[in-house]
Design a protein around this motif. Structure first.
Motif, PDB file in Angstrom:
ATOM      1  N   HIS A 190       0.840  -1.207   0.000  1.00 23.86           N
ATOM      2  CA  HIS A 190       0.000   0.000   0.000  1.00 23.86           C
ATOM      3  C   HIS A 190       0.872   1.253   0.000  1.00 23.86           C
ATOM      4  O   HIS A 190       1.338   1.698   1.048  1.00 23.86           O
ATOM      5  CB  HIS A 190      -0.935  -0.010   1.226  1.00 23.86           C
ATOM      6  N   HIS A 246       1.431   5.215  -2.262  1.00 18.88           N
ATOM      7  CA  HIS A 246       0.944   6.182  -3.261  1.00 18.88           C
ATOM      8  C   HIS A 246       2.166   6.951  -3.747  1.00 18.88           C
ATOM      9  O   HIS A 246       2.586   7.912  -3.115  1.00 18.88           O
ATOM     10  CB  HIS A 246      -0.081   7.139  -2.645  1.00 18.88           C
ATOM     11  N   LYS A 277      -8.821  -0.752  -6.718  1.00 21.53           N
ATOM     12  CA  LYS A 277      -8.902  -0.239  -5.341  1.00 21.53           C
ATOM     13  C   LYS A 277     -10.241   0.448  -5.177  1.00 21.53           C
ATOM     14  O   LYS A 277     -10.600   1.327  -5.961  1.00 21.53           O
ATOM     15  CB  LYS A 277      -7.763   0.770  -5.104  1.00 21.53           C
ATOM     16  N   HIS A 295      -6.273  -0.727   6.116  1.00 18.53           N
ATOM     17  CA  HIS A 295      -6.478   0.047   7.362  1.00 18.53           C
ATOM     18  C   HIS A 295      -7.287  -0.754   8.393  1.00 18.53           C
ATOM     19  O   HIS A 295      -6.784  -1.066   9.443  1.00 18.53           O
ATOM     20  CB  HIS A 295      -7.121   1.418   7.130  1.00 18.53           C
ATOM     21  N   ASP A 328       0.868   2.577   3.400  1.00 17.67           N
ATOM     22  CA  ASP A 328       0.165   3.777   2.916  1.00 17.67           C
ATOM     23  C   ASP A 328       1.145   4.937   2.744  1.00 17.67           C
ATOM     24  O   ASP A 328       0.787   6.103   2.870  1.00 17.67           O
ATOM     25  CB  ASP A 328      -0.977   4.182   3.853  1.00 17.67           C
TER      26      ASP A 328
HETATM   27 ZN   LIG Z   1      -3.845   4.734   0.830  1.00 20.69          ZN
END
Ligand SMILES: [Zn+2]
Length: 429
Positions: A84, A86, A211, A272, A345
């Motif tokens: 995960h 970005h 996603k 999450h 993340d």
């Molecule tokens: Zn994310």
């Protein structure tokens, strides 16, 4: 991990000249981490030819014709996988206005550095779960224009109107009207037909997986961080259509009801998972759903929420409340036997700091060797890829090495000394 008999070793030594001209590297490791059994198996030599692992020898051996890399005192592991990230961005106080000031070109140039930092931190593969330029970044890395990990890119998020990934959240009416209501092309769906259309659109754009944002999110310009935002039927339509294209489905989710619908709808992983409880753990085990915790993001936003002005006022209370909860939920989830895949993340927290997640996991009581397994053997399964995540013949030559023994001191994962991806060395002691 194979036990190498002397005869087999001899065969390798004899075979080596036959592949002269092929690029062969022999990594002489002080110790080797076997990701399948989650344990160290002792010293060994990893022989990589033309980008793939040719053999793993159970001793430090010279291989004729090979470039030798001395990794004495180091532990060699399969290149780590972050499920995960970005790559298109990174949190900063101006994040919320960037879309009005920056072009995709700006995002793309910025992501070049993020991709390289990620690779040099030992992460040879990532799953990019949403960002304007992630597909282009993946292509640039694969073509050798820039350095970075293997990227499995989701492309645009799929959300519902006002949902966590609705690109028009927070816009004033003049701009919102000028842009028009976003639809499946922009990643916003309402109903099963649009759900299918959005998946097909992602296929058309070159995504590797899907996603969805199954509940509200912390950082979107919206009030709720945890309300369910899809019906089970919409999730199911996405999952079934995704299957047609060989896509897995990752579901961002914080609230319990949205998580329940995502799991029952058949998603591959919950990202999450903040407000999961024993009932959800049992449901995930029944469906074989993976949990990708992203504790790093939780810690980061909870910390930044204390700084006035770092986040808009609509975001700040969500960041403080949800962020602090994730590590606790993670501890309960793995104890309950939920399957764990490693994900940070990153882009919320800083690219290159990915390995801190290992420490956050171990803080809850998870053994370090198990934490390493979540980023190797487990993560490959989440991706559905069968030639990364292990040091076995035929697998990609993706290797990371740290000094000492990370199974007894997880902090060593932040001291990466050696990184090889696809047989190419990007970092060495
Ligand atoms: Zn994310």
């Amino acid at each position: 991990m194979h036990t190498i008999r002397p005869a087999a070793l001899l065969a390798i030594l004899i075979a080596a000249p036959a592949v002269a001209g092929a690029a062969t590297t022999a990594l002489q490791c002080g110790n080797i981490y076997d990701s399948k059994s989650a344990r160290l198996v002792g010293a060994g030599t990893i022989v990589v030819t033309d980008g793939r692992i040719a053999q793993v020898l159970r001793e430090r051996a010279d291989v004729a014709g090979a470039e030798v890399v001395d990794l004495a005192g180091h532990t060699c592991m399969p290149g780590w996988i972050d499920l995960h990230v970005h790559l298109s961005g990174e949190s900063n106080p101006d994040s919320y206005s960037e879309r009005f000031r920056l072009d995709d070109t700006d995002f793309a140039y910025r992501s070049v550095g993020y991709a390289e930092k990620t690779l040099l931190a030992g992460f040879t593969t990532v799953r990019d779960l949403g960002g304007a330029v992630s597909i282009a970044v993946r292509n640039a890395i694969n073509r050798g224009y820039i350095k970075g990990p293997r990227v499995y890119a989701a492309g645009k998020l799929i959300s519902t109107t006002g949902g966590h990934g609705d690109p028009n959240n927070g816009l004033n009416s003049e701009i919102a009207e000028a842009l028009g209501p976003p639809g499946p092309t922009e990643g916003v769906i309402n109903g099963v037909d649009e759900a299918r259309q959005a998946v097909r659109q992602r296929y058309k754009e070159g995504s590797d997986l899907i996603k969805i944002t199954a509940t509200g999110g912390v950082l979107s310009y919206a009030k709720s961080g945890d309300a369910p935002q899809f019906t089970v039927e919409e999730v199911r339509a996405i999952v079934e259509t995704a299957r047609d294209y060989g896509f897995t489905v990752a579901a961002h989710a914080h609230g319990k009801e949205g998580i329940r619908r995502a799991v029952e709808g058949g998603v591959t992983s919950i990202e999450h998972g903040t407000y999961m409880d024993e009932e959800i753990f049992a449901l995930m085990k029944k469906h074989g759903t993976w949990y990708v915790p992203t504790i790093s993001a939780g810690q980061f936003v909870a910390e930044k929420a204390k700084i006035p002005g770092f986040y808009p006022e609509i975001v700040r209370p969500k960041a403080a409340r949800i962020g602090a909860q994730i590590q606790d939920t993670f501890g309960k989830a793995w104890r309950a036997g939920v399957k764990i895949g490693f994900g940070t993340d990153q882009g919320v927290a800083l690219h290159g700091d990915n390995a801190r997640e290992f420490g956050f996991m171990v803080d809850t009581g998870m053994p370090a060797a198990t934490a390493l397994q979540t980023a190797t053997y487990n993560a490959a399964q989440v991706l559905g890829v069968t030639d990364i995540g292990q040091l076995e013949p035929g697998f990609h030559g993706d290797v990371v090495a740290v000094p000492g023994d990370p199974t007894t001191d997880i902090a060593l994962t932040s001291k990466v000394d050696f990184v090889m991806k696809g047989g190419v060395i990007h970092r060495r002691p």
